[in-house]
Design an enzyme around this catalytic site. Structure first.
Site, PDB file in Angstrom:
ATOM      1  NE  ARG A 192      30.752  34.682  37.372  1.00 28.44           N
ATOM      2  CZ  ARG A 192      31.812  35.022  38.112  1.00 28.44           C
ATOM      3  NH1 ARG A 192      33.046  34.751  37.711  1.00 28.44           N
ATOM      4  NH2 ARG A 192      31.638  35.629  39.261  1.00 28.44           N
ATOM      5  CG  HIS A 208      34.774  40.568  39.214  1.00 30.66           C
ATOM      6  ND1 HIS A 208      34.488  39.287  38.796  1.00 30.66           N
ATOM      7  CD2 HIS A 208      36.041  40.504  39.710  1.00 30.66           C
ATOM      8  CE1 HIS A 208      35.523  38.495  39.027  1.00 30.66           C
ATOM      9  NE2 HIS A 208      36.486  39.212  39.575  1.00 30.66           N
ATOM     10  CD  GLU A 237      36.429  35.415  43.965  1.00 30.91           C
ATOM     11  OE1 GLU A 237      37.319  36.218  44.244  1.00 30.91           O
ATOM     12  OE2 GLU A 237      36.627  34.378  43.326  1.00 30.91           O
ATOM     13  CE1 TYR A 279      40.793  30.379  39.970  1.00 31.43           C
ATOM     14  CE2 TYR A 279      39.257  31.201  41.616  1.00 31.43           C
ATOM     15  CZ  TYR A 279      39.737  31.194  40.312  1.00 31.43           C
ATOM     16  OH  TYR A 279      39.146  31.982  39.358  1.00 31.43           O
TER      17      TYR A 279
END
Ligand code: IFM
Length: 481
Positions: A89, A133, A178, A310
């Site tokens: 990825r 990203h 995100e 996380y």
């Protein structure tokens, strides 16, 4: 995505086989690994500007060279092949492909990603591409950035540019990584680029990121082969109320609204949650922000939901003490990223923490995945990031032993396995990260890699965790099975 406070982590028995077609991956992102910041026609993104601004990134680190993946990608792909990694990825750098964020693509930029993709395919590794990203072309930020609606249109145009060159060779596409971080850390707390601290702009950014995703899904569906799968990756917060009191539960609800449901609401259910609108209504006029048709566009069906996890998020009511100096795990800037919920207190979980100071709670991943499976039973899931930073150092022989990371990965993979056994349709797992890299505002000090990078020489050394992960992949699961 809210529940009671986490208990102790649990290390289940060691014989967990995963589904035969489970995707075993590793992940990186363009600005964190590529370097070559000024090569091939690439111009600055907001992260180039931010990292070059004194005081924004620890030790003044920048992504100028990073892990030099732009030049060393062939070696990195070989390394992945040797470890048996099944999918990579990576993200595509918008300013490498379309430097100003407008107009035609730069061929050299497209060529880089085509070469990377072909090298992966030759090595038998599935390419998984993320379109965004966090590296917005600086020119688009100069025009207002994500708080401006036009940025969503620019993103859809950029998505279209990629499909001709890469559409026939990439089967799994992710629009955004995100978006919470892009909006709430970038425009709220300002600890991420572009470093703005404007509550209304934060929510505007969140809506326009949602819209950008929806528009890109439309473009990708129209232009990619019918077999292509389209996804978005969210860093969903597994929010726990510190106690079962009504006030703490309300704190968890508010953080869940502004941390999770501001995205899952419109993306998966076609509406912004009423309580979010009520909690933040004094900051902006949602009715003006959300145009007719936006929610239909945003909620276009996706094929997979990417989940990054996380650490747990433990909160308590306002004025209940900050427990952990108000640090919510995203760096303690002067401004809160939790727009409209700035008064909520954050707490660490009991037990060990990673080098980021993040609590370790594998059960949180299980709760998150099974919760999504319950709320959206037909939506396949993928863990697109999970991993931990520790203070890794080579020993006298140059080997890097990272037992804490192995324990972390083991326990989180066991949690994924448990979630699958409990009915969650989890299709894959991507370790964050393939290799050490530029950890945003923390610079190179935090090492998340399974592969150690000596930044002075760019030598790569697989850590013990990389060898351990290779065994897990070869076995198709944990333990002897
Ligand atoms: O390094 C980041 C990544 O870019 C996005 N998800 C979290 C990781 C660790 O902080």
């Amino acid at each position: 995505m809210t529940s009671a406070s986490p208990g102790n982590t649990r290390t289940p028995s060691l014989s967990h086989r995963f589904p035969r077609d489970f995707l075993w991956g590793a992940a990186t992102a363009a600005y964190q690994v590529e370097g070559a910041a000024a090569e091939g026609g690439r111009t600055p993104s907001i992260w180039d500007t931010f990292s070059h601004t004194p005081g924004k990134v620890a030790a003044g680190h920048t992504g100028d060279t990073a892990a030099d993946h732009y030049h060393r990608y062939r070696d990195d792909v070989r390394l992945m092949r040797d470890l048996g990694i099944g999918a990579y990825r990576f993200s595509i750098s918008w300013p490498r492909v379309q430097p100003t964020g407008r107009g035609p693509a730069v061929q050299q930029g497209l060529d880089f990603y085509r070469r990377l993709t072909d090298t992966l395919l030759d090595a038998g590794i599935e390419p998984v591409a993320t379109l965004y990203h966090w590296d917005l072309p600086q020119e688009l930020e100069d025009a207002g950035g994500w708080p401006e609606r036009a940025t969503a249109d620019r993103f859809a145009d950029y998505a279209a540019l990629l499909t001709d060159t890469l559409g026939d060779r990439i089967g799994l596409w992710t629009t955004l990584n995100e978006p919470w971080c892009s909006a709430f850390l970038g425009y709220g707390s300002g600890v991420h680029a572009p470093g703005r601290t404007e509550p209304a702009a934060t929510l505007r950014a969140a809506h326009h990121l949602n819209l950008a995703h929806g528009k890109a899904v439309g473009v990708l569906r129209e232009r990619l082969p019918a077999t292509a799968r389209i996804s978005i990756t969210l860093n969903l917060h597994q929010v726990n109320a510190r106690t079962d009191s009504a006030a703490d539960r309300d704190a968890a609800r508010r953080i869940d609204a502004v941390g999770n449901r501001v995205f899952t609401g419109p993306l998966l259910d076609g509406a912004y949650p009423e309580d979010l609108l009520a909690d933040t209504g004094q900051l902006l006029d949602w009715e003006r922000l959300v145009h007719d048709g936006d929610l239909t566009e945003i909620s276009r069906p996706i094929d997979v939901l990417g989940v990054n996890y996380y650490a747990p998020t433990i909160v308590s009511r306002p004025d209940s003490g900050t427990g952990d100096s108000g640090d919510d795990g995203h760096g303690s800037g002067a401004h809160s990223p939790w727009t409209g919920a700035e008064d909520i207190a954050f707490h660490p979980a009991a037990g060990k923490r990673t080098a980021m100071g993040w609590s370790i709670d594998p059960d949180g991943l299980h709760t998150l995945l099974t919760g999504l499976a319950r709320s959206h039973p037909r939506l396949p899931l993928m863990v697109t990031e999970n991993g931990a930073a520790f203070d890794d150092r080579p020993d006298a022989e140059g080997r890097v032993h990272d037992p804490d990371r192995i324990a972390y990965l083991h326990d989180h993979l066991a949690a994924v396995h448990r979630a699958i056994a409990d009915g969650a349709d989890v299709r894959g797992y991507f370790l964050w990260s393939l290799m050490d890299n530029f950890e945003w505002a923390y610079g190179y000090a935090k090492r998340f890699g399974a592969v150690y990078v000596d930044y002075a020489t760019q030598t790569r050394t697989p850590k013990s965790s990389a060898h351990w992960y290779a065994e897990v992949i070869a076995r198709g699961g944990l333990g002897r099975g």
